[in-house]
Structures are given as C-alpha cells and as structure tokens.
Design a protein around this motif. Structure first.
Motif: not given
Length: 435
Positions: A12-18, A24-28, A64-70
């Motif tokens: 698997p590709n390395a993934a971004t970290d959420p 931003h997660h906390q704010k939203f 892999s865009p795991r942070a972006e999807v999060a």
C-alpha cells in the motif's frame, strides 16, 4: 472471463495522517453541520482553502488521502445530500455540484473524490427500492461513511452468481476511484445467465476486495483510482438494489430505464463541476502569482513597470475570466435543471424518455464547454505567469495535469456528435454508461 493480473505482494501507498487537520476537525465538529445553502458553500470554501495551502506538496508526495477524506468527514461535506432525518444536510444536487466545485478549486483530487462519493452514496436512491433507499441512506449518513465504487464498465463485466440466500461478485477493474480510503464500495456486474445488471454496496475492508495500490498517474494523484480484484464477495439478495429477492428478478417499477439511468447524467455533471472548479482554482492561483511574482517584459518597446500593466497579460486574464464565468453560469443552470427533474420525479420515478434525453443534452453541453475551457485555461495560465511558474515547487502544473487526466474519461467528441444530432435531427440519446 479473461485472465486478470495477480495482485500478490502488493504494498500500500503511505497515507497522510488525519491528525494534521486536528484543529480543523475540532472546529467543524463544534460548529456542527451548516443549516443553509450559503452555509454549505462557505463550509466548502473553508475546506478548499485548507487543502490549497499544501496541495502542491501533497500532489508531489502522492500519499493515500486518508487525512483529506477525514477532513471531508469532519466538515460534514459527505452528508450534504443526506436526509435530515438521518443527520444529513438535506440539500439538492444543484447545491452539491457547487460544493464539489468549491473543493476542487483547492485540490482537484479531493473535489473528484467528493463528487464520486456523492454519486455512489445516493445510488440506492436511483436503483434501489424504498426500503433499500432508506436503509442505505441511514447507514451512510449516521456513520459518516465515505463511499467508493468499482464500476469501470469498459472492463469485462463483473460476474454475479446466485448461491441461494446470497450472491457472489467476481471480477477485476482497472480503475476504482477512492476505494482504498472508502468505508463502503459500490459493486456492479451482470447476473449469470442473463444480461441484467445488479448494483450493491458492500463493506470495503474484506478479504474479497484486493487493491493493487498502483495509482501513480500524471494527474489527480490523490484519488486512489487504481485497480482492484473482486473475489467471491458475498451480497445478500436483500442488498441487490432494485431486485426482488423472492423472484430473483429486477423490479421493473424500480429499474425503469429513464429514471434509473439518471445516474449517468448525474455523474457526468459531477465531472464537469470538478473540471470547472480546477480551472477556477488555476485562475486564482495564477492571478496571485502574477500580481506578486511575474515580471514585466523589458524588451517590448513599450516597457511597463509591472506585469499587471502588460496588455497581453490583461487581455488573456480577461478572456479566461469571461469564459469561466460563462461556463459557471451554464453549469449552475444545468445543475438546477437536474435538481428539478429529481424533485419532480423522485417519488413516482415517472420521468419520460424525452425529459431524460433533454436533460442529458444539457449535461452534454456543460461537458463540452467545461472540457474545452478548463484545458485552455489551465494550460494558458503559463503564458501570463512566466517561465519561473513552471517550477515544480510552484505547483501551477497540477491544475492542467488534473484536468487533462480526467477529461480522457470518455471522449468529448461523442458529446459534440450527440449535440449535433439533437440540434439537427431532434434526436435524444439512448441511455448508455456514458450518456
């Protein structure tokens, strides 16, 4: 079925970290979902700005865009079309298209992922019965699931076999957008011994779904659109969208061609809106670069003090701006047309072939205009930014690469042909996987 490539020893590709988006997660999360159309568009603009800040670096890294999807999840954008009864935004497709466009301005890959998710997450609305529609909307919205799809129809059809209480799906797809980072995956194939197609939503993380992790293309690098092998994936008959589990047959009242096939113009308009968003993002990016970095040409005989005084630069930007405004106005008009068709027919599924055909040709018009305009703008901005703007670290090239990659999805020449037949012969297109 033709032989399929082996997917053994796949890394698997390395993934971004959420966690990089924790603030931003906390704010939203503290703000909750927007409650108005303008609120949803503002939320999309905020996400776009967050993504734009490091889009060039992320494009180069190709993780892999795991942070972006999060981020899409915490911002609530995955829920924009969901029923309010289940915690969704309750918005219509005309609003969703504008949300996709806004996100694509900042990052074309993530705008594309959002667009595909919104289509796949509402698949049961079009080809499922009322029980399936409600059940899957509840499942997706309450769990804030991201939905991918393995429905590349140019490959051999996935084979569907009956095993009594359940079906199995087996096949191989060269393209499968967002699957690696999805919670659910839409599968589609042909029921053995028939010509009938079946759609189903299944959990992504299971032994029978093996991703090749081989997406490393010139553009849209963060979409995880690589290949996937599907092996004996079990689906209960009750989850075969639009099919009667007792008779093992499609329900003609549910899977009527004019209504059920609206899924095709709906996704085609998704494409046009992220093309448009990418082009608008390119113009904004280039404008900032020109006003801060581009130098006037000192050997023209009518030398200027600043690039923003150069006639050719002002003329090109003005032309790009005018064409993008026109494309945006057309896209908005057609988004409203599509939303109106759904509002009128979603309960009765009674859309006529003519209504569907007229809509499809509005959508084709947008596809032609946004393809032509986005390619011209994303390539043309280099003429008004200068040679230094071609540096990889600047990242202006990502906009053209993203548009060029996806506009090859299906030849726009066929949209021009359709429109010619529509105009000259009053002919509406037969529903197909691309119309």
């Amino acid at each position: 079925m033709a032989s399929t490539p082996a997917l053994t020893n796949v890394v698997p590709n390395a993934a971004t970290d959420p966690a990089i988006y924790d603030s931003h997660h906390q704010k939203f999360t503290s703000e909750g979902l927007p409650t108005s159309t303008e609120g949803w568009l503002e939320r999309a603009r905020q996400v776009s700005e967050i993504l734009a800040a490091d889009a060039t670096a992320r494009d180069i890294e190709n993780k892999s865009p795991r942070a972006e999807v999060a981020l899409l999840k915490s911002a609530g954008l995955l829920k924009v079309l969901g029923p309010k009864a289940y915690g969704g935004g309750g918005q219509t497709w005309d609003v969703a298209y504008k949300v996709i466009r806004e996100v694509a301005k900042g990052d074309g890959s993530i705008g594309m992922l959002l667009g595909y998710h919104l289509l796949w997450s509402t698949t049961a609305n079009l080809v499922g019965n009322n029980e399936q529609k409600d059940r899957f909307q509840k499942l997706i919205i309450e769990n804030n699931y991201f939905v991918g799809g393995a429905v590349n129809v140019r490959d051999n059809d996935t084979k569907i076999t009956d095993h009594g209480d359940y079906l199995t799906f087996d096949g191989f797809k060269n393209f499968n957008t967002g699957g690696v980072v999805s919670d659910l995956t839409v599968l589609e194939g042909v029921y053995s011994g028939t010509e009938n197609h079946i759609f189903a939503l299944v959990p992504t993380v299971q032994e029978g779904i093996q991703f090749a992790h081989n997406w490393n293309n010139v553009g849209l690098r963060l979409t995880e659109s690589g290949s996937v092998k599907i092996s004996e994936v079990k689906v209960p008959w009750a989850d075969a969208l639009g099919w009667d589990p007792k008779t093992r047959s499609p329900d003609p009242a549910i899977l009527s061609i004019p209504y059920g096939s609206l899924i095709l113009p709906t996704i085609q308009l998704v494409f046009s809106n992220f093309y448009l968003g990418i082009a608008l993002g390119a113009l904004a990016f280039a404008s900032k670069y020109t006003t801060t970095t581009t130098r006037a040409w000192p050997f023209g005989g009518d030398n200027k003090n600043a690039a923003t005084e150069e006639f050719y630069i002002l003329e090109r930007y003005g032309n790009f701006f005018a064409h993008l405004r026109a494309a945006e106005a057309l896209a908005d008009r057609v988004g409203q047309e599509l939303a109106n068709v759904y509002a009128k027919h979603s309960e009765t599924r009674s859309v006529t072939a003519r209504e569907r055909g007229d809509l499809a040709e509005w959508v084709a018009s947008v596809k032609v205009v946004t393809t032509d305009t986005a390619l011209r703008v994303t390539a043309g901005v280099f003429e008004v930014t200068g040679s230094r703007a071609t540096s990889r670290k600047v990242g202006l090239d990502r906009f053209w690469r993203d548009v060029r990659t996806h506009t090859l999805h299906d030849p726009v020449a066929y949209k021009n042909k359709e429109l010619g037949e529509y105009l000259l012969l009053n002919k509406i297109p037969e529903p197909s996987w691309y119309t």
